[in-house]
Write an enzyme that holds these catalytic residues in place. Structure first.
Site, PDB file in Angstrom:
ATOM      1  N   ASP A  14       0.830  -1.207   0.000  1.00  0.00           N
ATOM      2  CA  ASP A  14       0.000   0.000   0.000  1.00  0.00           C
ATOM      3  C   ASP A  14       0.861   1.252   0.000  1.00  0.00           C
ATOM      4  OD1 ASP A  14       0.899  -0.610   2.570  1.00  0.00           O
ATOM      5  OD2 ASP A  14      -0.968  -0.017   3.564  1.00  0.00           O
ATOM      6  N   ARG A  15       1.893   1.281   0.842  1.00  0.00           N
ATOM      7  CA  ARG A  15       2.777   2.448   0.892  1.00  0.00           C
ATOM      8  C   ARG A  15       3.543   2.615  -0.415  1.00  0.00           C
ATOM      9  NH1 ARG A  15       6.488   1.881   5.962  1.00  0.00           N
ATOM     10  NH2 ARG A  15       6.967   4.069   5.530  1.00  0.00           N
TER      11      ARG A  15
ATOM     12  N   THR B 178      -6.771   2.197   8.491  1.00  0.00           N
ATOM     13  CA  THR B 178      -6.666   1.429   9.727  1.00  0.00           C
ATOM     14  C   THR B 178      -5.436   1.864  10.511  1.00  0.00           C
ATOM     15  OG1 THR B 178      -7.734  -0.447   8.653  1.00  0.00           O
ATOM     16  CG2 THR B 178      -6.541  -0.890  10.690  1.00  0.00           C
TER      17      THR B 178
ATOM     18  N   THR C 126     -16.720  13.058  28.059  1.00  0.00           N
ATOM     19  CA  THR C 126     -15.606  12.138  27.829  1.00  0.00           C
ATOM     20  C   THR C 126     -15.544  11.656  26.386  1.00  0.00           C
ATOM     21  OG1 THR C 126     -15.594  11.402  30.127  1.00  0.00           O
ATOM     22  CG2 THR C 126     -14.619   9.916  28.509  1.00  0.00           C
TER      23      THR C 126
ATOM     24  N   ASP D  60      -1.641   8.469   4.149  1.00  0.00           N
ATOM     25  CA  ASP D  60      -2.692   7.456   3.992  1.00  0.00           C
ATOM     26  C   ASP D  60      -3.348   7.259   5.354  1.00  0.00           C
ATOM     27  OD1 ASP D  60      -4.348   5.341   3.435  1.00  0.00           O
ATOM     28  OD2 ASP D  60      -2.810   4.063   2.567  1.00  0.00           O
TER      29      ASP D  60
END
Length: 258
Positions: free
Chosen positions: A103-104, A126, A181, A123
Site C-alpha cells: 500500500d505504501r 486502519t 468524555t 494514507d
C-alpha cells in the site's frame, strides 16, 4: 491492457475499480469480512470486458489469497498479483525494505507519477502512514502510526473507565476541548492525526530542503480537509499505483520484444 480491474486488499476493506485506458470508473469499497460480496464485485467488473485483466495488490494476504483462489476458478484469465507477477518499480533508500507494505509503495508510486515532484503521501486508514518521495521518485521512508479507530480502541482497552467508541468526525467548529468524555476522546484522536501530519510534513521539508506537494488518501482522509497543508485529496491513489505498475510492466514487455 485496455481494461484493468485493480483490486487493493487492505487490512479491513478492499478497494476496487476498473480502468478503461487511463480512466478509472466508479471505484467502490467492500469489507474484507464479506468475501462473497468481494468476489462477486470483482467478477462483475471483469465481466464488462472479455479482455479484462484483474490485478490484486495486498497488505492482507489471507484475504487476497482466498480471493485469488476463487477467482482462478471463475475467470477465463487468472488474476495477477502485484509483487509476484508485476513488480513495483519504486526505487528506495531503506536499509531493509522486506516488510515495506505494498500500500505504501503503490501510494508513493501513484503520487510521484502524478506530481512529478517531491511529495508527502498521507494514507489515513486502519493505520496512518506519512511517507516522503523525492523529486526523482525515490522513496525515502516515513512514519507509521495508529489510525483513528485504533487509537480509540487502545484508549478503551488500556483504561478502566474510557468507553468503547467508533470514530465520528467532530462537528465543524468543535473544540478545542470536548464537552464530555466521548467528545474529548473524538477530539483527541482527531487532533493527534492532524498534528502528526503537520509535524511530519514540516520535518520532511526541513530535512530535504524543499517544500513537497502533500497528497492525502485513505478512508479517513476527510478528517484532514480542514488542514491547509494538504494540497490534494486522491481517494484512489493505491489503484492509480496499480495502474502505473501495469503500464510499466507493459512497456518493459514491449521493449523486450523489440
Amino acid at each position: 491492457m485496455d481494461t484493468l480491474v485493480a483490486v487493493a486488499v487492505g487490512n479491513t476493506r478492499t478497494r476496487l475499480g476498473t480502468f478503461s485506458g487511463a480512466d478509472l470508473g466508479a471505484p467502490r469499497s467492500i469489507e474484507n469480512a464479506d468475501l462473497e460480496g468481494l468476489i462477486g464485485a470483482v467478477r462483475e467488473e471483469a465481466a464488462k470486458d472479455d479482455d479484462a485483466v484483474v490485478v490484486i495488490a495486498s497488505v492482507n494476504d489471507a484475504v487476497a489469497d482466498a480471493l485469488e483462489e476463487r477467482l482462478r476458478g471463475e475467470l477465463d484469465t487468472p488474476p495477477l498479483r502485484i509483487g509476484r507477477d508485476i513488480p513495483i518499480p519504486l526505487a528506495h533508500t531503506l536499509e531493509d525494505a522486506s516488510t515495506l507494505g505494498q500500500d505504501r509503495m503503490l501510494n508513493a508510486l501513484g503520487a510521484s507519477a502524478r506530481a512529478r515532484q517531491a511529495c508527502v503521501v498521507v494514507d489515513a486508514g486502519t493505520a496512518v502512514t506519512v511517507d516522503y518521495v523525492d523529486a526523482d521518485g525515490v522513496f525515502r521512508g516515513g512514519l507509521i502510526a495508529p489510525g483513528l479507530n485504533m487509537m480509540l480502541e487502545s484508549l478503551h482497552e488500556h483504561t478502566s473507565a474510557l468507553p468503547s467508541l467508533r470514530y465520528e468526525r467532530p462537528a465543524p467548529g468543535s473544540g478545542p476541548g470536548g464537552s464530555d468524555t466521548a467528545s474529548a476522546m473524538q477530539l483527541g484522536v482527531t487532533t493527534a492525526l492532524r498534528g502528526l501530519v503537520r509535524l511530519a510534513v514540516e520535518t520532511f521539508a526541513i530535512r530535504y530542503e524543499a517544500y513537497p506537494q502533500v497528497v492525502a488518501t485513505g478512508g479517513d482522509m476527510g478528517v484532514l480537509e480542514e488542514d491547509d497543508a494538504i494540497e490534494h485529496f486522491v481517494p484512489d491513489l493505491q489503484l492509480i499505483g496499480i495502474h502505473t505498475c501495469c503500464l510499466g510492466a507493459l512497456a518493459d514487455a514491449e521493449d523486450a520484444d523489440d
